[in-house]
Design a protein around this motif. Structure first.
Motif, PDB file in Angstrom:
ATOM      1  N   LEU A 162       0.831  -1.205   0.000  1.00 50.66           N
ATOM      2  CA  LEU A 162       0.000   0.000   0.000  1.00 50.66           C
ATOM      3  C   LEU A 162       0.868   1.259   0.000  1.00 50.66           C
ATOM      4  CD1 LEU A 162      -2.735  -1.158   2.537  1.00 50.66           C
ATOM      5  CD2 LEU A 162      -3.104  -0.649   0.114  1.00 50.66           C
ATOM      6  N   ALA A 163       1.951   1.228   0.760  1.00 46.33           N
ATOM      7  CA  ALA A 163       2.861   2.383   0.761  1.00 46.33           C
ATOM      8  C   ALA A 163       3.480   2.582  -0.620  1.00 46.33           C
ATOM      9  CB  ALA A 163       3.950   2.181   1.815  1.00 46.33           C
ATOM     10  N   SER A 164       3.831   1.489  -1.285  1.00 44.00           N
ATOM     11  CA  SER A 164       4.498   1.611  -2.586  1.00 44.00           C
ATOM     12  C   SER A 164       3.600   2.221  -3.650  1.00 44.00           C
ATOM     13  CB  SER A 164       5.000   0.244  -3.041  1.00 44.00           C
ATOM     14  OG  SER A 164       3.940  -0.594  -3.445  1.00 44.00           O
ATOM     15  N   VAL A 165       2.282   2.055  -3.499  1.00 43.12           N
ATOM     16  CA  VAL A 165       1.372   2.658  -4.478  1.00 43.12           C
ATOM     17  C   VAL A 165       0.852   4.010  -3.993  1.00 43.12           C
ATOM     18  CG1 VAL A 165       0.699   0.427  -5.434  1.00 43.12           C
ATOM     19  CG2 VAL A 165      -0.681   1.428  -3.596  1.00 43.12           C
ATOM     20  N   GLY A 166       1.433   4.520  -2.892  1.00 46.63           N
ATOM     21  CA  GLY A 166       1.152   5.884  -2.474  1.00 46.63           C
ATOM     22  C   GLY A 166       0.020   6.074  -1.497  1.00 46.63           C
ATOM     23  N   ARG A 167      -0.450   4.989  -0.845  1.00 45.37           N
ATOM     24  CA  ARG A 167      -1.568   5.136   0.084  1.00 45.37           C
ATOM     25  C   ARG A 167      -1.061   5.384   1.498  1.00 45.37           C
ATOM     26  NH1 ARG A 167      -6.604   3.335  -1.705  1.00 45.37           N
ATOM     27  NH2 ARG A 167      -7.269   4.206   0.288  1.00 45.37           N
ATOM     28  N   SER A 168      -1.270   6.576   2.018  1.00 50.38           N
ATOM     29  CA  SER A 168      -0.908   6.880   3.399  1.00 50.38           C
ATOM     30  C   SER A 168      -2.079   6.667   4.354  1.00 50.38           C
ATOM     31  CB  SER A 168      -0.433   8.330   3.514  1.00 50.38           C
ATOM     32  OG  SER A 168      -1.469   9.232   3.135  1.00 50.38           O
ATOM     33  N   VAL A 169      -3.292   6.613   3.801  1.00 44.94           N
ATOM     34  CA  VAL A 169      -4.520   6.375   4.574  1.00 44.94           C
ATOM     35  C   VAL A 169      -5.304   5.294   3.846  1.00 44.94           C
ATOM     36  CG1 VAL A 169      -6.689   7.393   5.383  1.00 44.94           C
ATOM     37  CG2 VAL A 169      -4.584   8.733   5.460  1.00 44.94           C
ATOM     38  N   VAL A 170      -5.946   4.410   4.611  1.00 41.22           N
ATOM     39  CA  VAL A 170      -6.666   3.302   3.990  1.00 41.22           C
ATOM     40  C   VAL A 170      -7.959   3.038   4.765  1.00 41.22           C
ATOM     41  CG1 VAL A 170      -5.467   1.532   5.339  1.00 41.22           C
ATOM     42  CG2 VAL A 170      -6.380   0.956   3.093  1.00 41.22           C
ATOM     43  N   GLY A 171      -8.985   2.568   4.044  1.00 47.39           N
ATOM     44  CA  GLY A 171     -10.256   2.243   4.674  1.00 47.39           C
ATOM     45  C   GLY A 171     -10.250   0.834   5.227  1.00 47.39           C
ATOM     46  N   VAL A 172     -10.564   0.697   6.518  1.00 50.53           N
ATOM     47  CA  VAL A 172     -10.601  -0.614   7.168  1.00 50.53           C
ATOM     48  C   VAL A 172     -11.915  -0.752   7.931  1.00 50.53           C
ATOM     49  CG1 VAL A 172      -8.097  -0.772   7.405  1.00 50.53           C
ATOM     50  CG2 VAL A 172      -9.442   0.263   9.242  1.00 50.53           C
ATOM     51  N   ARG A 173     -12.272  -1.995   8.241  1.00 51.10           N
ATOM     52  CA  ARG A 173     -13.454  -2.231   9.058  1.00 51.10           C
ATOM     53  C   ARG A 173     -13.221  -1.716  10.478  1.00 51.10           C
ATOM     54  NH1 ARG A 173     -17.777  -2.539   6.122  1.00 51.10           N
ATOM     55  NH2 ARG A 173     -17.334  -3.762   4.249  1.00 51.10           N
ATOM     56  N   ARG A 174     -14.227  -1.045  10.991  1.00 52.17           N
ATOM     57  CA  ARG A 174     -14.171  -0.618  12.388  1.00 52.17           C
ATOM     58  C   ARG A 174     -14.078  -1.835  13.293  1.00 52.17           C
ATOM     59  NH1 ARG A 174     -18.195  -0.323  15.852  1.00 52.17           N
ATOM     60  NH2 ARG A 174     -19.811  -0.537  14.237  1.00 52.17           N
ATOM     61  N   ARG A 175     -13.307  -1.720  14.352  1.00 51.38           N
ATOM     62  CA  ARG A 175     -13.230  -2.831  15.307  1.00 51.38           C
ATOM     63  C   ARG A 175     -14.574  -2.954  16.038  1.00 51.38           C
ATOM     64  NH1 ARG A 175      -7.941  -4.498  15.936  1.00 51.38           N
ATOM     65  NH2 ARG A 175      -6.298  -2.941  15.607  1.00 51.38           N
ATOM     66  N   PRO A 176     -15.259  -4.102  15.953  1.00 54.53           N
ATOM     67  CA  PRO A 176     -16.529  -4.240  16.681  1.00 54.53           C
ATOM     68  C   PRO A 176     -16.316  -4.039  18.182  1.00 54.53           C
ATOM     69  CG  PRO A 176     -16.206  -6.066  15.152  1.00 54.53           C
ATOM     70  CD  PRO A 176     -14.909  -5.319  15.207  1.00 54.53           C
ATOM     71  N   GLN A 177     -17.210  -3.278  18.779  1.00 55.80           N
ATOM     72  CA  GLN A 177     -17.141  -3.088  20.229  1.00 55.80           C
ATOM     73  C   GLN A 177     -17.956  -4.189  20.898  1.00 55.80           C
ATOM     74  OE1 GLN A 177     -19.067   0.332  22.337  1.00 55.80           O
ATOM     75  NE2 GLN A 177     -16.952   0.888  22.843  1.00 55.80           N
ATOM     76  N   VAL A 178     -17.311  -4.927  21.789  1.00 55.99           N
ATOM     77  CA  VAL A 178     -17.937  -6.096  22.413  1.00 55.99           C
ATOM     78  C   VAL A 178     -18.080  -5.860  23.909  1.00 55.99           C
ATOM     79  CG1 VAL A 178     -17.790  -8.586  22.795  1.00 55.99           C
ATOM     80  CG2 VAL A 178     -16.914  -7.591  20.663  1.00 55.99           C
ATOM     81  N   ALA A 179     -19.331  -5.818  24.378  1.00 60.62           N
ATOM     82  CA  ALA A 179     -19.595  -5.670  25.804  1.00 60.62           C
ATOM     83  C   ALA A 179     -19.368  -7.005  26.500  1.00 60.62           C
ATOM     84  CB  ALA A 179     -21.022  -5.199  26.030  1.00 60.62           C
ATOM     85  N   ILE A 180     -18.682  -6.957  27.638  1.00 55.34           N
ATOM     86  CA  ILE A 180     -18.408  -8.161  28.424  1.00 55.34           C
ATOM     87  C   ILE A 180     -18.894  -7.913  29.841  1.00 55.34           C
ATOM     88  CG2 ILE A 180     -16.608  -9.666  29.349  1.00 55.34           C
ATOM     89  CD1 ILE A 180     -14.904  -8.894  26.906  1.00 55.34           C
TER      90      ILE A 180
END
Length: 410
Positions: A162-180
């Motif tokens: 990703l860095a080699s193609v110039g991406r400094s920011v990327v879209g990722v899935r939000r970490r699910p918030q899990v109540a315990i």
């Protein structure tokens, strides 16, 4: 009671993926890619040297050898990151570093080990063909090419790509918030003195670690006392998260309040009780898009149920394609007595030899003995139609941990 497979199908039936967020590339390792990434430029972007050596015209050195070297005049030195000033012409060469831009006229690089330099000239001791040790534009990735697709768990090589193609920011899935949350008047927090009849709330730490390992974010809500008001308030808060994991209170005792509380809060129960050991009194339901697991209170039961059901649910919500822990075939080294009519998950160690894996039970299979799960690397799957697995039988084993090798691979 329903079977393990029926329960798993009900858990995974209507789950939805969590939303996406933009993160800096330095924070993206271990996250799940939420977009398809196309290269905005060629990688590498220019013709460059793959070696430290000398850029030459292959025609000038094809027949070169240690006995009959070709001698070329050095017209310049090209450090990495600089622009060549001279073209390579017949009888000349440019000293070049790895990654440096190839000069005009040169079509090959002779590595420095195959040369001898003196008095502004270089003797070529081994011939090369055109294209040798030269990297061409787009050799790794071409502009417009898809380099990564959504749903990929990003590894170090992916981050570099990703860095080699110039991406400094990327879209990722939000970490699910899990109540315990853990229910029970017998529980006390870690660090508090134990009175007769009390135990430490270890389940909260176990499940929080399992949630983190799964790529989600645990939100530990503490101990829920065995009253209707406390149970209702705790679950109302928990239901604001993406997933709920509770332990205890799902059996048939006087103070087992979880199932009724969930029903009062509008949770649609999918099942209660699974034909398995450990973990039979598991309950699962949905409140709108939120999956809610009422796990048993015994520590082994809670963690085994997490691995079997909550883990694949979280991986579904993250958009991953591979949902389950891996399994292997193994030979049982001791006779095993198992629970007829239930799918039993027997804690075991796994030893590998030239013939495959050998599975050995880790000791007591009591659902309260967490150490036997800590010592193990797997769970032997004992089918419900048998009550004894004889030594030497081949079984399927769910792997719980990848072991590091003591010896180097090469």
């Amino acid at each position: 009671m329903i079977s393990v497979r029926e329960a798993l199908d009900l858990v995974l039936r209507d789950l939805t993926q969590v939303g996406a967020e933009q993160v800096a590339l330095t924070q993206a390792a271990g996250r799940v890619l939420a977009e398809t990434v196309e290269a905005a430029r060629d990688v590498p972007p220019f013709r460059n040297s793959a070696m430290d050596g000398y850029a030459v015209r292959a025609a000038d050195v094809t027949a070169a050898s240690a006995a009959t070297p070709a001698t070329l005049k050095i017209v310049e030195i090209i450090p990495a990151g600089s622009q060549p000033r001279q073209a390579v012409t017949c009888g000349t060469a440019a000293k070049i570093m790895t990654g440096s831009l190839m000069p005009q006229g040169a079509d090959a690089v002779v590595r420095v080990e195959d040369t001898a330099e003196s008095d502004g000239s270089v003797r070529i001791l081994s011939g090369v063909a055109a294209g040798t040790n030269v990297r061409h534009p787009g050799e790794d990735v071409r502009a417009g090419e898809t380099v990564l697709t959504a749903g990929r768990l990003l590894r170090p090589a992916d981050i570099g790509l990703l860095a080699s193609v110039g991406r400094s920011v990327v879209g990722v899935r939000r970490r699910p918030q899990v109540a315990i949350l853990a229910t029970g008047d017998e529980l006390v927090e870690l660090g508090q003195p134990l009175q007769p009849g009390q135990i430490v709330n270890s389940n909260a730490y176990t499940l929080a670690a399992a949630v983190q390992e799964a790529g989600a974010a645990p939100r530990v809500l503490g101990i829920v006392r065995d009253t209707e008001d406390a149970t209702r308030a705790a679950f109302r808060e928990a239901c604001t998260c993406d997933m709920v994991l509770s332990t205890g209170g799902v059996s048939m005792g006087t103070f087992d309040l979880v199932r009724q509380t969930l029903a009062d809060l509008g949770v649609q129960e999918r099942f209660w009780k699974v034909a398995q050991k450990p973990g039979k009194p598991l309950t699962f339901g949905m409140r709108e898009q939120t999956p809610i697991f009422g796990l048993p209170g015994n520590p082994v039961s809670a963690l085994v149920c997490f691995y079997l059901y909550a883990l694949p649910a979280l991986r579904t919500m993250l958009g991953l394609e591979h949902l389950y822990l891996p399994s292997v075939r193994a030979t049982v080294v001791d006779d095993l007595r198992t629970a007829a009519g239930l799918t039993e998950f027997v804690r075991c160690t796994l030893e590998a030899d030239d013939s495959g894996y050998r599975a050995r039970p880790t000791g007591s299979q009591s659902s309260g003995v967490l150490r036997s799960l800590s010592l193990g690397q797997g769970l032997i799957i004992a089918p419900p139609e048998v009550s004894t697995i004889e030594r030497g039988t081949t079984v399927r084993v769910i792997r719980l941990a990848e072991e590091w090798a003591a010896a180097p691979p090469v």
